[in-house]
Scaffold this active site. Structure first.
Site, short mmCIF file in Angstrom:
data_model
loop_
_atom_site.label_atom_id
_atom_site.label_comp_id
_atom_site.label_asym_id
_atom_site.label_seq_id
_atom_site.Cartn_x
_atom_site.Cartn_y
_atom_site.Cartn_z
N GLU A 118 -13.60 -63.67 49.81
CA GLU A 118 -13.51 -62.43 50.17
C GLU A 118 -14.84 -62.01 50.92
O GLU A 118 -14.72 -61.49 52.05
CB GLU A 118 -13.60 -61.50 49.01
N ASP A 128 -12.09 -64.84 45.01
CA ASP A 128 -12.60 -63.40 45.05
C ASP A 128 -13.86 -63.55 43.81
O ASP A 128 -13.48 -63.64 42.49
CB ASP A 128 -11.47 -62.49 44.40
N ILE A 176 -16.16 -61.52 42.63
CA ILE A 176 -15.84 -60.44 41.49
C ILE A 176 -14.77 -59.66 41.90
O ILE A 176 -14.72 -58.87 42.98
CB ILE A 176 -17.28 -59.81 41.50
N ASP A 177 -13.71 -59.64 41.14
CA ASP A 177 -12.63 -58.86 41.45
C ASP A 177 -12.89 -57.55 40.39
O ASP A 177 -12.88 -57.70 39.08
CB ASP A 177 -11.34 -59.49 41.11
N THR A 180 -15.58 -55.13 41.85
CA THR A 180 -17.04 -54.75 41.90
C THR A 180 -17.24 -53.26 41.76
O THR A 180 -18.25 -53.18 41.05
CB THR A 180 -17.21 -55.14 43.48
N ASP A 237 -7.43 -61.05 45.87
CA ASP A 237 -7.12 -60.24 44.51
C ASP A 237 -5.83 -60.99 43.83
O ASP A 237 -5.82 -61.10 42.65
CB ASP A 237 -6.80 -59.01 45.10
N1 2AM Z 1 -12.84 -48.44 45.36
C1 2AM Z 1 -12.24 -49.40 45.13
N2 2AM Z 1 -11.52 -49.18 43.89
C2 2AM Z 1 -10.81 -49.82 43.34
N3 2AM Z 1 -10.41 -51.10 43.83
C3 2AM Z 1 -11.16 -51.47 45.12
C4 2AM Z 1 -11.98 -50.37 45.78
N4 2AM Z 1 -12.53 -51.51 46.82
C5 2AM Z 1 -12.03 -52.46 46.72
N5 2AM Z 1 -11.12 -52.74 45.67
C6 2AM Z 1 -10.33 -53.96 45.11
O1 2AM Z 1 -8.85 -53.63 45.29
C7 2AM Z 1 -8.43 -54.38 44.40
C8 2AM Z 1 -7.33 -53.58 43.67
O2 2AM Z 1 -7.56 -52.27 43.36
C9 2AM Z 1 -9.33 -54.50 43.38
O3 2AM Z 1 -9.13 -55.59 42.71
C10 2AM Z 1 -10.68 -54.55 44.28
O4 2AM Z 1 -11.12 -55.93 44.43
P1 2AM Z 1 -12.60 -56.25 44.64
O5 2AM Z 1 -13.68 -55.67 43.46
O6 2AM Z 1 -12.78 -57.53 44.69
O7 2AM Z 1 -13.03 -55.45 46.08
MG MG Z 2 -10.83 -58.24 44.47
MG MG Z 3 -14.04 -59.03 44.94
#
Ligand code: 2AM
Ligand code: MG
Ligand code: MG
Length: 280
Positions: A70, A90, A92-93, A95, A220
């Site tokens: 990512e 990913d 940190i999924d 964040t 993701d």
């Molecule tokens: N503001 C936000 N709110 C929710 N999900 C977000 C977001 N911005 C990015 N995402 C990403 O969208 C995915 C699905 O909702 C999440 O697993 C998240 O992955 P991330 O944390 O790796 O960016």
């Molecule tokens: Mg993610």
């Molecule tokens: Mg991420």
């Protein structure tokens, strides 16, 4: 015959555990938050550090393998899935959860060969749950086999989804319209952990019957999608066609019946694909 990718999978589990430890420690410190594509698309130094940690450790052991990460893609690397062995990361999924210390945060590592996911590792690092799946060999949480729910009646189900990261009112309206349709089937409830990877692990664990979302990326869903299918679930595109990892759309469910019922309720719009060169 020995499993040719077992060493790689063992490495992924170790790397995810070490990464999760870094994430947990970082939760104790101040988290400097930066933004990417929009004011709600967040990234921290921990996302970048953890991705580099994983990539470096893999490169040392598997120098010919490729990566889709990512934060590397955010930094300008290409995002094209080839037939080559590819680690889809990913770091940190969740964040947004991490930034707010909302306790669902995962490290997600998928591994594909010939564009097919061979194994998936999702470490839900605050719950200390290591979800793993190897194609054809089942899905596990901390070594215990996973099985999706056997509930076939959507009216007796919980559905997981997210509101997404777009705050454009028209895009939000479309997401809300799908959500309204699903809620009013009616279903028992709608939930969202704030991470696609953990939402899929919830499907695999039988806690929710399905998860759907439009707007997610390949990193993701690569690992989580295999965890769902190896736990006996089904995957499809939100238009009912076969899942395309780069299409940014997914329905992951316990059964075809429930997946197809959800498909009927979703406004299946298509954001720019992950492998479209000018998507950012
Ligand atoms: N503001 C936000 N709110 C929710 N999900 C977000 C977001 N911005 C990015 N995402 C990403 O969208 C995915 C699905 O909702 C999440 O697993 C998240 O992955 P991330 O944390 O790796 O960016
Ligand atoms: Mg993610
Ligand atoms: Mg991420």
């Amino acid at each position: 015959m020995a499993d040719v990718w077992q060493t790689a999978m063992d490495h992924a589990v170790g790397a995810a555990r070490r990464a999760g430890q870094v994430v947990r420690e970082a939760l104790q410190d101040d988290r400097k938050v930066m933004t990417k594509s929009s004011s709600v698309d967040l990234v921290t130094q921990t996302d970048q550090k953890v991705e580099q940690l994983i990539i470096q450790s893999v490169k040392e052991k598997f120098p010919t393998h490729r990566f889709i990460g990512e934060e590397s893609v955010a930094a300008g690397e290409s995002c094209v899935l080839t037939d080559a062995p590819t680690w889809i990361i990913d770091p940190i999924d969740g964040t947004t959860n991490f930034v707010h210390a909302f306790p669902f945060v995962a490290v997600s590592i998928g591994f594909s060969v010939n564009k097919q996911v061979e194994f998936g590792v999702v470490f839900s690092c605050l719950e200390d749950k290591m979800f793993t799946a190897r194609r054809g060999k089942g899905a596990f949480c901390n070594g215990e086999p996973l099985q999706v729910s056997d509930q076939e009646d959507i009216k007796q189900s919980i559905i997981a989804t997210e509101f997404g990261s777009s705050r454009d009112p028209d895009a939000v309206d479309r997401i809300f319209s799908s959500l309204r349709n699903v809620l009013c089937i009616p279903v028992h409830g709608v939930r969202g952990a704030g991470t696609a990877a953990i939402n899929m692990c919830l499907v695999a664990s039988g806690c929710v019957e399905a998860y759907y979302e439009i707007g997610i990326h390949v990193w993701d869903i690569a690992a989580g999608s295999l965890i769902v299918s190896e736990a006996g679930g089904v995957l499809m595109d939100v238009d009912g066609g076969p899942l395309d990892l780069m299409s940014r759309r997914i329905v992951a469910a316990n059964s075809r019946t429930i997946a197809e019922r959800i498909v009927r309720e979703i406004d299946a719009f298509g954001p720019p694909r992950d492998d479209e060169p000018l998507r950012r």
